[in-house]
Design a protein around this motif. Structure first.
Motif, PDB file in Angstrom:
ATOM      1  N   PRO A  41       8.682   8.711 -14.190  1.00  0.00           N
ATOM      2  CA  PRO A  41       8.011   9.896 -13.638  1.00  0.00           C
ATOM      3  C   PRO A  41       8.817  10.497 -12.491  1.00  0.00           C
ATOM      4  O   PRO A  41       9.899  10.012 -12.152  1.00  0.00           O
ATOM      5  N   ALA A  42       8.281  11.541 -11.906  1.00  0.00           N
ATOM      6  CA  ALA A  42       8.989  12.228 -10.826  1.00  0.00           C
ATOM      7  C   ALA A  42       9.021  11.364  -9.566  1.00  0.00           C
ATOM      8  O   ALA A  42       8.127  10.545  -9.335  1.00  0.00           O
ATOM      9  N   PRO A  43      10.032  11.539  -8.727  1.00  0.00           N
ATOM     10  CA  PRO A  43      10.066  10.823  -7.447  1.00  0.00           C
ATOM     11  C   PRO A  43       8.848  11.158  -6.596  1.00  0.00           C
ATOM     12  O   PRO A  43       8.304  12.264  -6.663  1.00  0.00           O
ATOM     13  N   SER A  44       8.425  10.192  -5.780  1.00  0.00           N
ATOM     14  CA  SER A  44       7.207  10.355  -4.995  1.00  0.00           C
ATOM     15  C   SER A  44       7.273   9.464  -3.758  1.00  0.00           C
ATOM     16  O   SER A  44       7.952   8.437  -3.744  1.00  0.00           O
ATOM     17  N   GLU A  45       6.523   9.848  -2.726  1.00  0.00           N
ATOM     18  CA  GLU A  45       6.363   8.945  -1.578  1.00  0.00           C
ATOM     19  C   GLU A  45       5.572   7.700  -1.976  1.00  0.00           C
ATOM     20  O   GLU A  45       5.697   6.645  -1.348  1.00  0.00           O
ATOM     21  N   ASP A  46       4.752   7.814  -2.993  1.00  0.00           N
ATOM     22  CA  ASP A  46       3.977   6.675  -3.496  1.00  0.00           C
ATOM     23  C   ASP A  46       4.890   5.874  -4.433  1.00  0.00           C
ATOM     24  O   ASP A  46       4.855   6.016  -5.649  1.00  0.00           O
ATOM     25  N   CYS A  47       5.727   5.005  -3.846  1.00  0.00           N
ATOM     26  CA  CYS A  47       6.820   4.403  -4.610  1.00  0.00           C
ATOM     27  C   CYS A  47       6.933   2.887  -4.469  1.00  0.00           C
ATOM     28  O   CYS A  47       7.873   2.302  -5.024  1.00  0.00           O
ATOM     29  N   LEU A  48       6.022   2.242  -3.754  1.00  0.00           N
ATOM     30  CA  LEU A  48       6.226   0.821  -3.450  1.00  0.00           C
ATOM     31  C   LEU A  48       5.704  -0.068  -4.582  1.00  0.00           C
ATOM     32  O   LEU A  48       4.653  -0.703  -4.504  1.00  0.00           O
ATOM     33  N   THR A  65       0.842  -1.191   0.000  1.00  0.00           N
ATOM     34  CA  THR A  65       0.000   0.000   0.000  1.00  0.00           C
ATOM     35  C   THR A  65       0.882   1.248   0.000  1.00  0.00           C
ATOM     36  O   THR A  65       1.911   1.272   0.685  1.00  0.00           O
ATOM     37  N   PRO A  66       0.540   2.290  -0.739  1.00  0.00           N
ATOM     38  CA  PRO A  66       1.360   3.511  -0.711  1.00  0.00           C
ATOM     39  C   PRO A  66       1.570   4.008   0.717  1.00  0.00           C
ATOM     40  O   PRO A  66       0.604   4.128   1.486  1.00  0.00           O
ATOM     41  N   PRO A  67       2.818   4.297   1.106  1.00  0.00           N
ATOM     42  CA  PRO A  67       3.122   4.682   2.496  1.00  0.00           C
ATOM     43  C   PRO A  67       2.863   6.175   2.739  1.00  0.00           C
ATOM     44  O   PRO A  67       3.773   6.931   3.106  1.00  0.00           O
ATOM     45  N   LEU A  68       1.619   6.574   2.571  1.00  0.00           N
ATOM     46  CA  LEU A  68       1.246   7.985   2.645  1.00  0.00           C
ATOM     47  C   LEU A  68       0.504   8.289   3.940  1.00  0.00           C
ATOM     48  O   LEU A  68      -0.026   7.389   4.598  1.00  0.00           O
ATOM     49  N   GLY A  69       0.458   9.559   4.272  1.00  0.00           N
ATOM     50  CA  GLY A  69      -0.298   9.981   5.446  1.00  0.00           C
ATOM     51  C   GLY A  69       0.227   9.325   6.700  1.00  0.00           C
ATOM     52  O   GLY A  69       1.414   9.391   7.013  1.00  0.00           O
ATOM     53  N   ARG A  70      -0.665   8.655   7.436  1.00  0.00           N
ATOM     54  CA  ARG A  70      -0.275   8.016   8.697  1.00  0.00           C
ATOM     55  C   ARG A  70       0.549   6.750   8.493  1.00  0.00           C
ATOM     56  O   ARG A  70       1.005   6.143   9.478  1.00  0.00           O
ATOM     57  N   LEU A  71       0.754   6.325   7.240  1.00  0.00           N
ATOM     58  CA  LEU A  71       1.616   5.172   6.976  1.00  0.00           C
ATOM     59  C   LEU A  71       3.077   5.583   6.791  1.00  0.00           C
ATOM     60  O   LEU A  71       3.944   4.731   6.645  1.00  0.00           O
ATOM     61  N   ARG A  72       3.339   6.885   6.808  1.00  0.00           N
ATOM     62  CA  ARG A  72       4.722   7.367   6.758  1.00  0.00           C
ATOM     63  C   ARG A  72       5.461   6.879   8.020  1.00  0.00           C
ATOM     64  O   ARG A  72       4.916   6.924   9.120  1.00  0.00           O
ATOM     65  N   ASN A 106       6.855   5.513 -10.089  1.00  0.00           N
ATOM     66  CA  ASN A 106       7.567   6.598  -9.413  1.00  0.00           C
ATOM     67  C   ASN A 106       8.775   6.054  -8.659  1.00  0.00           C
ATOM     68  O   ASN A 106       8.652   5.096  -7.897  1.00  0.00           O
ATOM     69  N   PRO A 107       9.941   6.677  -8.817  1.00  0.00           N
ATOM     70  CA  PRO A 107      11.056   6.361  -7.912  1.00  0.00           C
ATOM     71  C   PRO A 107      10.728   6.838  -6.496  1.00  0.00           C
ATOM     72  O   PRO A 107       9.838   7.660  -6.290  1.00  0.00           O
ATOM     73  N   ALA A 108      11.442   6.310  -5.525  1.00  0.00           N
ATOM     74  CA  ALA A 108      11.292   6.794  -4.156  1.00  0.00           C
ATOM     75  C   ALA A 108      11.636   8.276  -4.089  1.00  0.00           C
ATOM     76  O   ALA A 108      12.403   8.799  -4.910  1.00  0.00           O
ATOM     77  N   PHE A 109      11.099   8.965  -3.073  1.00  0.00           N
ATOM     78  CA  PHE A 109      11.311  10.410  -2.979  1.00  0.00           C
ATOM     79  C   PHE A 109      12.796  10.712  -2.791  1.00  0.00           C
ATOM     80  O   PHE A 109      13.463  10.155  -1.912  1.00  0.00           O
ATOM     81  N   GLN A 110      13.308  11.596  -3.633  1.00  0.00           N
ATOM     82  CA  GLN A 110      14.726  11.963  -3.672  1.00  0.00           C
ATOM     83  C   GLN A 110      14.856  13.160  -4.591  1.00  0.00           C
ATOM     84  O   GLN A 110      13.896  13.565  -5.251  1.00  0.00           O
ATOM     85  N   ALA A 111      16.036  13.737  -4.648  1.00  0.00           N
ATOM     86  CA  ALA A 111      16.287  14.774  -5.646  1.00  0.00           C
ATOM     87  C   ALA A 111      16.218  14.134  -7.027  1.00  0.00           C
ATOM     88  O   ALA A 111      16.858  13.112  -7.278  1.00  0.00           O
TER      89      ALA A 111
END
Length: 529
Positions: free
Chosen positions: A105-112, A58-65, A86-91
């Motif tokens: 695509p751009a890096p994102s927290e939604d990366c799993l 599941t995307p690790p967003l919100g309270r799953l961070r 999406n790659p994991a969040f990074q530069a």
């Protein structure tokens, strides 16, 4: 800890690897496969089927961070998995986002998500090569060009799997000893564990053998692989491993990870009482803080300091022990292992700065090493390497000396594995002497860090030098042979003996491969003393 070393793994592929021709998204015949959560549709092209962006959690967003990954939610119908996720969040790098080359695509927290390259989504039970991308726990993606799995699957009838997983602060900020709540340790490694578990449970429907899974990786990915080798929960999910250009004898401690978390909270202007506010801070702000200090990443080799960067650490449960400092993990004793380095690892780290280091004289060599070695120790190490490599220039000696600690620790891993007397360990050096000159110098690049990536994935184009093409042919076949049989074997390559402290047999990977017993022996003896 790393500064420019955060570029490790994949950076060279963008600079030096041959780019694969990329078919237009959506082209080609579509093939389907079932997973436990729903059906997926990939695209058939280049003689294989590519399932790109398959959700494994599941995307690790919100309270799953900052929490352990949760299984993906089931879906109805058939889900298209035909584009890189999406790659994991990074530069953002050169292949990521709207300013990149369009591959990802751009890096994102939604990366799993993970990618699968397979000859066919049938039930043939091919060897599975589960690759951990490099990048020093800070950058990288399971979709990078140099490690594209197309040719490996095509040429050697294997299934290649690569995951995206949380990196940096979002993957390794440890809050468990600072606050009550469900704050996981090593969430980035738990993501890899979840992707490996998904692979074990589903890969048979993609033409792979769940009872023959190899975990492998280079640089930061090699360190991740060493950590997987030391995770009890992963033991039943894979069967062999390869640790490449990384020597994770020791990881950071739980106390060190907590100290880094305290430091991070301070940089954000927060106290431990404010930890719940971390859910509301934009990921871009967290990335700014992560990059605000020079020591913001964990090196894939060496001993972490008291205030380590973000990376895998010994938390006592997910990773209960040091990987190889006190011997190899007993629950991985029966898993064959490969370990090795590139001949000229540290050349890579000087490619991004002024070219002066490539032109130093003897006085420059002493000056360049003076920050690490002093006095009699400096005299002794220079003298040892002069005797070992009498024809080397001062610049070549500098890179040999700075590379040697990485190789020293790779040898220690091999020794720890051989001491178990359970499954074999195989040692190698990538020694292809690439004559390409470092820009602005007369210094040939040789075999620097990350140069193995396009070779082992057979991503070397027809316009490359014959020696490089031959090395890629040998290396990719050997790695696929290890995945298939648990011993690296390939046509037109000498039989590769297991490494033992007596003979120290090492595969010398080049256009003409050969076995060398105890290469650079004086250098090894210098470190052992």
């Amino acid at each position: 800890m790393i500064t420019r070393r955060a570029l490790v793994g994949g950076s060279l592929s963008a600079a030096a690897a041959t780019l694969l021709p990329e078919a237009a998204h959506g082209s080609g015949r579509r093939d389907e496969a079932a997973t436990r959560y729903g059906r997926v549709r990939g695209r058939r092209e280049d003689g294989i089927v590519k399932f790109l962006g398959v959700p494994y959690a599941t995307p690790p967003l919100g309270r799953l961070r900052f929490r352990a990954p949760k299984p993906p939610k089931c879906w109805r119908g058939v889900r298209d998995t035909v584009d890189f996720p999406n790659p994991a969040f990074q530069a953002a790098g050169g292949e990521m986002g709207p300013t990149g080359n369009g591959r990802m695509p751009a890096p994102s927290e939604d990366c799993l998500y993970l990618n699968i390259w397979t000859p066919a989504a049938d039930h043939e039970r091919r060897p599975v090569m589960f690759y951990n991308h490099g990048g020093g726990y800070m950058i990288g993606s399971g979709s990078a060009t140099g490690q594209d799995g197309t040719h490996l699957a095509q040429l050697h009838d294997v299934v290649v799997v690569e995951s995206n997983h949380r990196l940096g602060l979002l993957g390794y900020l440890f809050l468990g000893d600072l606050a009550h709540g469900d704050y996981a340790a090593n969430t980035g490694m738990l993501d890899i564990l979840a992707a490996l578990r998904w692979t074990s449970e589903n890969i048979e429907n993609f033409g792979g053998d769940p009872d023959n899974i190899m975990v492998w990786g280079e640089s930061g990915g090699g360190a991740k692989t060493g950590a997987v080798y030391t995770m009890p929960a992963a033991a039943r999910l894979f069967h062999k491993a390869s640790i490449e250009s990384a020597a994770p004898l020791r990881l950071a401690t739980r106390e060190g990870a907590t100290a880094r978390a305290e430091r991070t909270l301070g940089l954000l202007g927060l106290t431990t009482a404010d930890i719940p506010k971390l859910y509301d801070i934009p990921a871009a702000r967290l990335l700014e803080v992560q990059q605000s200090e020079a020591a913001n990443g964990e090196a894939p080799w060496g001993d972490p300091g008291a205030l380590p960067g973000f990376g895998a650490f010994v938390d006592g449960r997910v990773i209960p022990r040091q990987p190889f400092a006190d011997g190899a993990a007993p629950f991985s004793a029966h898993k064959p292992l490969m370990v090795g380095t590139c001949r000229d690892e540290t050349v890579f780290f000087s490619l991004f700065g002024p070219p002066d280091i490539f032109n130093i004289d003897e006085a420059g060599l002493r000056s360049a090493l003076g920050g690490t070695y002093q006095g009699a120790e400096l005299d002794r190490i220079i003298s040892t390497f002069h005797r070992s490599r009498p024809d080397a220039t001062p610049a070549q000696l500098y890179f040999a000396i700075t590379t040697s600690p990485i190789r020293r620790d790779a040898i220690k891993i091999a020794e720890a594995k051989a001491a178990q007397h359970a499954a074999p360990v195989f040692m190698y050096q990538l020694a292809y002497p690439d004559p390409t000159l470092v820009p602005g110098t007369n210094f040939p690049i040789g075999s620097p860090h990350a140069s193995d990536i396009p070779l082992k994935f057979a991503n070397v184009g027809p316009d490359e030098r014959p020696g490089k093409r031959a090395t890629a042919r040998h290396m990719s076949a050997l790695w696929a042979g290890f995945a298939r049989y648990g011993r690296p074997t390939a046509p037109h390559v000498p039989q590769w003996p297991a490494y033992t402290p007596k003979k120290r047999a090492t595969m010398w990977l080049d256009a003409q491969c050969r076995i060398v017993n105890d290469p650079d022996r004086p250098e090894r003896l210098f470190w052992s003393s």
